[in-house]
Enzyme design. Structure first.
Site, PDB file in Angstrom:
ATOM      1  N   LYS A   1       0.848  -1.196   0.000  1.00  0.00           N
ATOM      2  CA  LYS A   1       0.000   0.000   0.000  1.00  0.00           C
ATOM      3  C   LYS A   1       0.881   1.242   0.000  1.00  0.00           C
ATOM      4  O   LYS A   1       1.931   1.270   0.650  1.00  0.00           O
ATOM      5  CB  LYS A   1      -0.883  -0.042   1.249  1.00  0.00           C
ATOM      6  CG  LYS A   1      -1.911   1.075   1.362  1.00  0.00           C
ATOM      7  CD  LYS A   1      -2.719   0.909   2.646  1.00  0.00           C
ATOM      8  CE  LYS A   1      -3.796   1.956   2.795  1.00  0.00           C
ATOM      9  NZ  LYS A   1      -4.523   1.809   4.087  1.00  0.00           N
TER      10      LYS A   1
ATOM     11  N   SER B   1      -9.558   1.899   3.224  1.00  0.00           N
ATOM     12  CA  SER B   1      -8.722   2.631   2.295  1.00  0.00           C
ATOM     13  C   SER B   1      -7.802   1.733   1.465  1.00  0.00           C
ATOM     14  O   SER B   1      -7.341   2.131   0.407  1.00  0.00           O
ATOM     15  CB  SER B   1      -7.865   3.664   3.044  1.00  0.00           C
ATOM     16  OG  SER B   1      -6.987   3.002   3.949  1.00  0.00           O
TER      17      SER B   1
ATOM     18  N   SER C   1      -9.375  -0.514   7.411  1.00  0.00           N
ATOM     19  CA  SER C   1      -8.855  -0.405   6.041  1.00  0.00           C
ATOM     20  C   SER C   1      -8.189  -1.646   5.475  1.00  0.00           C
ATOM     21  O   SER C   1      -7.836  -1.665   4.297  1.00  0.00           O
ATOM     22  CB  SER C   1      -7.863   0.762   5.954  1.00  0.00           C
ATOM     23  OG  SER C   1      -8.579   1.953   5.825  1.00  0.00           O
TER      24      SER C   1
HETATM   25  N1  GLN Z   1     -12.685   4.175   6.785  1.00  0.00           N
HETATM   26  C1  GLN Z   1     -12.101   4.577   8.033  1.00  0.00           C
HETATM   27  C2  GLN Z   1     -11.697   6.021   7.964  1.00  0.00           C
HETATM   28  O1  GLN Z   1     -11.984   6.640   6.988  1.00  0.00           O
HETATM   29  C3  GLN Z   1     -10.921   3.717   8.346  1.00  0.00           C
HETATM   30  C4  GLN Z   1      -9.752   3.996   7.491  1.00  0.00           C
HETATM   31  C5  GLN Z   1      -8.529   3.219   7.885  1.00  0.00           C
HETATM   32  O2  GLN Z   1      -8.612   2.205   8.568  1.00  0.00           O
HETATM   33  N2  GLN Z   1      -7.397   3.725   7.482  1.00  0.00           N
HETATM   34  O3  GLN Z   1     -11.124   6.559   8.858  1.00  0.00           O
END
Ligand code: GLN
Length: 470
Positions: free
Chosen positions: A63, A138, A162
């Site tokens: 990532k 994400s 994410s």
């Molecule tokens: N979707 C969640 C957020 O927007 C988690 C994102 C993540 O785990 N990086 O914060």
């Protein structure tokens, strides 16, 4: 050379091919590079690919929040465009030391803020099961790449879901490890009391193998400890005597789609038929206050972490007369709408006069969630819920509605706040799209989660290759 079907090949099988000298690492890397050339123009799972094969092992996708020496790392943001780290994140270094050649850097919501990759400054990734839909986020790039045979495995980061949520939406296995078991040194920080790095792959055994490569104490990240027991590859295929707890509260959650609920319930029945003891647990505070608690703590920490992007050290700068104006213009041009929203929310929650009422209060609630999970896990080996309330949704459907987007993480957030490990295992289809189940374990309970996940995966027989690519 053996025929390499990247859509089906697991990392474990790839290791076997290498050990038996049926392929070389370069041929393997090349096979994935060809698959990327073939399918990535449609799916956009990679932000950049690496042509040269460096290493003698199974190639990997990382990532784009993971710093890679000599390879641009943007975290999906314009404000880091052109930033090429001079060092490896500890996890990237461990992959390098294990001989895993880098395939490329995968797409992510900007600074890992989002649940669909639509917040990436470089455009969304698409779900290999249905390219009109999101792959989740994400870490949607890594999950979609693994599912489309563009990488055998990859690493993501998980702050509130994410790794787990995109794995659920793309039909692969993803682990968010226990907080403190994997180093974050060299990871672009989002919310430091929550961020964890973890693996995504096609099978639980591959995920366990990659966990064993990246886990362990790192002097450069003072939150890390050595895992109390070595990570083992799961073998057993029965669940006799395993106690699984379903939180009572998910019964009332209207956000859970009927098709998701049906697939989840079928897998719970299957677990029961394999000998698991299924019971109910109670997490009332987690489901009522988990989301608001997360959306105070995560933006508060993000507003502090993102203060370093000032145009002085990283990325493009917008010049202006004075320092202050230069910083303002650079940040205005460099950050997209979601990081700006979180910086404002977080700065407000931390500001004088509001700190106790918002950030301080959220920390107290977090302590209660930690206790609530600890109590529930005294009676059960793992808790079990759906991972995502819905299957993959159409690109654009939630893009204009931040609250609808935040609701994607309803089921993944509570255990993140509690610092506990969570494993997504694909459990079936609804309307032709993958459904995932989430197993939550006690602190350092990874081996138990792998055992349960492996048994379920075998019994479920889910085919991880998207129907349209078979
Ligand atoms: N979707 C969640 C957020 O927007 C988690 C994102 C993540 O785990 N990086 O914060």
């Amino acid at each position: 050379m053996a025929v390499i079907d990247t859509l089906r090949l697991t990392a474990e099988e790839a290791t076997g091919l290498l050990e038996r000298r049926e392929v070389t690492a370069a041929e393997l890397h090349e096979a994935y590079r060809e698959a990327i050339d073939d399918r990535d123009p449609e799916l956009h799972t990679y932000l950049r690919v690496v042509d040269e094969c460096v290493g003698d092992g199974v190639p990997i996708a990382l990532k784009d929040v993971i710093s890679t020496r000599g390879v641009e790392t943007t975290a999906g943001s314009r404000i880091l465009e052109g930033y090429t780290p001079v060092f490896d994140a500890t996890v990237a270094g461990r992959c390098r030391a294990a001989g895993l050649p880098l395939l490329g850097k995968t797409n992510t919501d900007e600074f890992a803020m989002g649940s669909s990759t639509e917040n990436s400054a470089f455009g969304p990734s698409r779900n290999p099961w249905d390219p009109s839909r999101v792959p989740g986020g994400s870490g949607g790039g890594t999950a979609a790449a693994v599912s489309a045979g563009l990488a055998p495995w990859g690493l993501g980061s998980d702050t509130g879901g994410s790794i787990k949520q995109p794995s659920a939406l793309c039909g692969n296995v993803g682990l968010r490890p226990t907080y403190g078991t994997v180093s974050r040194y060299g990871i672009v920080a989002f919310a430091s009391s929550l961020d964890q790095v973890g693996p995504v792959a096609k099978t639980v055994r591959d995920v366990a193998l990659l966990t064993s490569i990246i886990a362990g104490r790192d002097p450069a990240d003072s939150t890390t400890v050595d895992h109390p027991e070595p990570i083992r590859l799961p073998e057993r295929e029965e669940l006799r005597g395993v106690r699984l707890g379903i939180p009572r509260q998910i019964g009332d959650l209207r956000a859970i789609e009927p098709g998701v609920r049906a697939a989840f319930e079928t897998s719970v029945e299957l677990a029961r038929s394999l000998g698991a003891e299924i019971g109910e647990c109670d997490l009332p505070l987690s489901f009522e206050y988990g989301m608001p608690c997360y959306y105070l703590i995560a933006p508060a920490e993000a507003s502090s972490n993102l203060a370093r992007y000032d145009g002085v050290r990283y990325g493009p700068r917008v010049d202006a007369d004075g320092y202050r104006e230069m910083v303002e213009r650079t940040r205005d041009a460099g950050f997209g709408p979601e990081p700006k929203r979180r910086i404002m929310l977080g700065t407000y929650a931390l500001s004088a006069g509001y700190y106790d009422a918002f950030y301080g209060q959220a920390q107290k609630v977090r302590t209660l969630l930690v206790r609530e999970h600890r109590d529930a896990l005294e009676r059960f080996d793992a808790l079990i819920t759906p991972t995502s309330p819905t299957v993959a949704f159409p690109i654009g459907e939630r893009a204009a509605d931040p609250l609808a987007m935040y609701a994607c993480d309803l089921l993944t957030i509570p255990s993140c706040l509690a610092g506990l490990p969570g494993l997504n295992v694909p459990c079936g289809l609804s309307e032709g799209l993958p459904v995932g189940l989430q197993l939550i374990g006690p602190q350092f309970g990874e081996n138990a989660l792998f055992g349960i996940g492996h048994a379920l995966e075998r019994a479920l027989g889910f085919d991880p290759v998207p129907e349209r690519l078979r």
